[in-house]
Design a protein around this motif. Sequence first.
Motif, PDB file in Angstrom:
ATOM      1  N   ALA A  54      43.879  44.005  34.284  1.00 35.20           N
ATOM      2  CA  ALA A  54      44.716  44.016  35.486  1.00 35.20           C
ATOM      3  C   ALA A  54      43.805  44.127  36.694  1.00 35.20           C
ATOM      4  N   LEU A  55      44.062  43.264  37.673  1.00 32.85           N
ATOM      5  CA  LEU A  55      43.356  43.368  38.949  1.00 32.85           C
ATOM      6  C   LEU A  55      44.019  44.498  39.721  1.00 32.85           C
ATOM      7  N   VAL A  56      43.275  45.544  40.027  1.00 29.27           N
ATOM      8  CA  VAL A  56      43.886  46.727  40.649  1.00 29.27           C
ATOM      9  C   VAL A  56      43.311  47.047  42.027  1.00 29.27           C
ATOM     10  N   MET A  80      54.917  38.187  52.836  1.00 29.43           N
ATOM     11  CA  MET A  80      53.936  38.700  51.900  1.00 29.43           C
ATOM     12  C   MET A  80      53.953  40.212  51.898  1.00 29.43           C
ATOM     13  N   ARG A  81      53.696  40.751  50.734  1.00 27.99           N
ATOM     14  CA  ARG A  81      53.649  42.203  50.631  1.00 27.99           C
ATOM     15  C   ARG A  81      52.543  42.609  49.661  1.00 27.99           C
ATOM     16  N   GLU A  82      52.098  43.843  49.858  1.00 30.48           N
ATOM     17  CA  GLU A  82      51.012  44.341  49.022  1.00 30.48           C
ATOM     18  C   GLU A  82      51.539  44.658  47.630  1.00 30.48           C
ATOM     19  N   VAL A  83      50.780  44.286  46.612  1.00 33.15           N
ATOM     20  CA  VAL A  83      51.134  44.662  45.243  1.00 33.15           C
ATOM     21  C   VAL A  83      49.984  45.485  44.668  1.00 33.15           C
ATOM     22  N   ALA A  84      50.357  46.473  43.843  1.00 30.23           N
ATOM     23  CA  ALA A  84      49.361  47.430  43.355  1.00 30.23           C
ATOM     24  C   ALA A  84      48.445  46.821  42.305  1.00 30.23           C
ATOM     25  N   SER A  85      48.993  45.927  41.469  1.00 28.94           N
ATOM     26  CA  SER A  85      48.144  45.362  40.422  1.00 28.94           C
ATOM     27  C   SER A  85      48.720  44.036  39.948  1.00 28.94           C
ATOM     28  N   LEU A  86      47.849  43.236  39.363  1.00 28.50           N
ATOM     29  CA  LEU A  86      48.245  41.927  38.835  1.00 28.50           C
ATOM     30  C   LEU A  86      47.690  41.803  37.414  1.00 28.50           C
ATOM     31  N   ASP A  87      48.581  41.577  36.457  1.00 27.31           N
ATOM     32  CA  ASP A  87      48.143  41.455  35.067  1.00 27.31           C
ATOM     33  C   ASP A  87      47.438  40.130  34.834  1.00 27.31           C
ATOM     34  N   ILE A  88      46.319  40.186  34.148  1.00 22.44           N
ATOM     35  CA  ILE A  88      45.553  38.990  33.794  1.00 22.44           C
ATOM     36  C   ILE A  88      45.626  38.838  32.271  1.00 22.44           C
ATOM     37  N   PRO A  89      46.313  37.797  31.783  1.00 22.33           N
ATOM     38  CA  PRO A  89      46.412  37.629  30.327  1.00 22.33           C
ATOM     39  C   PRO A  89      45.050  37.243  29.752  1.00 22.33           C
ATOM     40  N   PRO A  90      44.783  37.603  28.511  1.00 20.09           N
ATOM     41  CA  PRO A  90      43.467  37.308  27.936  1.00 20.09           C
ATOM     42  C   PRO A  90      43.271  35.812  27.695  1.00 20.09           C
ATOM     43  N   GLY A  91      42.073  35.324  28.013  1.00 20.16           N
ATOM     44  CA  GLY A  91      41.675  33.969  27.654  1.00 20.16           C
ATOM     45  C   GLY A  91      42.344  32.843  28.417  1.00 20.16           C
ATOM     46  N   LYS A  92      43.067  33.143  29.499  1.00 20.82           N
ATOM     47  CA  LYS A  92      43.722  32.094  30.285  1.00 20.82           C
ATOM     48  C   LYS A  92      43.249  32.205  31.718  1.00 20.82           C
ATOM     49  N   ALA A  93      42.946  31.048  32.316  1.00 20.47           N
ATOM     50  CA  ALA A  93      42.553  31.072  33.718  1.00 20.47           C
ATOM     51  C   ALA A  93      43.787  31.346  34.569  1.00 20.47           C
ATOM     52  N   LEU A  94      43.711  32.356  35.431  1.00 19.32           N
ATOM     53  CA  LEU A  94      44.831  32.669  36.306  1.00 19.32           C
ATOM     54  C   LEU A  94      44.404  32.402  37.752  1.00 19.32           C
ATOM     55  N   ASN A  95      45.069  31.449  38.380  1.00 25.11           N
ATOM     56  CA  ASN A  95      44.805  31.149  39.784  1.00 25.11           C
ATOM     57  C   ASN A  95      45.758  31.971  40.646  1.00 25.11           C
ATOM     58  N   LEU A  96      45.196  32.704  41.582  1.00 21.98           N
ATOM     59  CA  LEU A  96      46.034  33.585  42.421  1.00 21.98           C
ATOM     60  C   LEU A  96      47.117  32.804  43.143  1.00 21.98           C
TER      61      LEU A  96
END
Length: 163
Positions: A54-56, A80-96
């Motif tokens: 998770a990007l925290v 837009m609003r601030e978020v506390a964290s973003l889950d990053i699934p394993p092995g998949k490229a996640l583009n913000l």
Amino acid sequence: MINLFRFGGLLALFLCSSAYAGDIQIQNAWARATAPGQDAASVDLTITSKHAAALVGVSSPAAETAALHSMQMEGGMMRMREVASLDIPPGKALNLRASGHHLMLMGLKEPLKEGQTVPLTLNFRVGKMGMMKVKTRARVIALTAPAPVMGNSGDQKMNMKMH
Ligand SMILES: [Cu+2]
């Protein structure tokens, strides 16, 4: 007291021992050059993590504060609003950007100019293995340039991992 401190140090080392810096890759980080008077900028990038993570948090020496933001249409307006964290699934490229997120740099110390790079530190929580800091640099593109997309080779890699 000394022994306690030592034990704490060893424990921390042990907890982190199965996550390595190379386990999280940051690609294609970019921001647009700022317009006159603009003191905030959004950054896009792509994250690939070997493990569920998770990007925290995010920080940059180029800005007073930095945060992870989400963007949503609300009543015909983009908010837009601030978020506390973003889950990053394993092995998949996640583009913000594709996931409706960006990093927001606020209180820029200097205007962003095309051709510069902006140092970023991303903080991740990696499963039960603890926290990990990953450094990258966002390249600054012209204010009016179209959003860069991942190259063909990157896309192919992404597809292979998804199947
Ligand atoms: Cu924002």
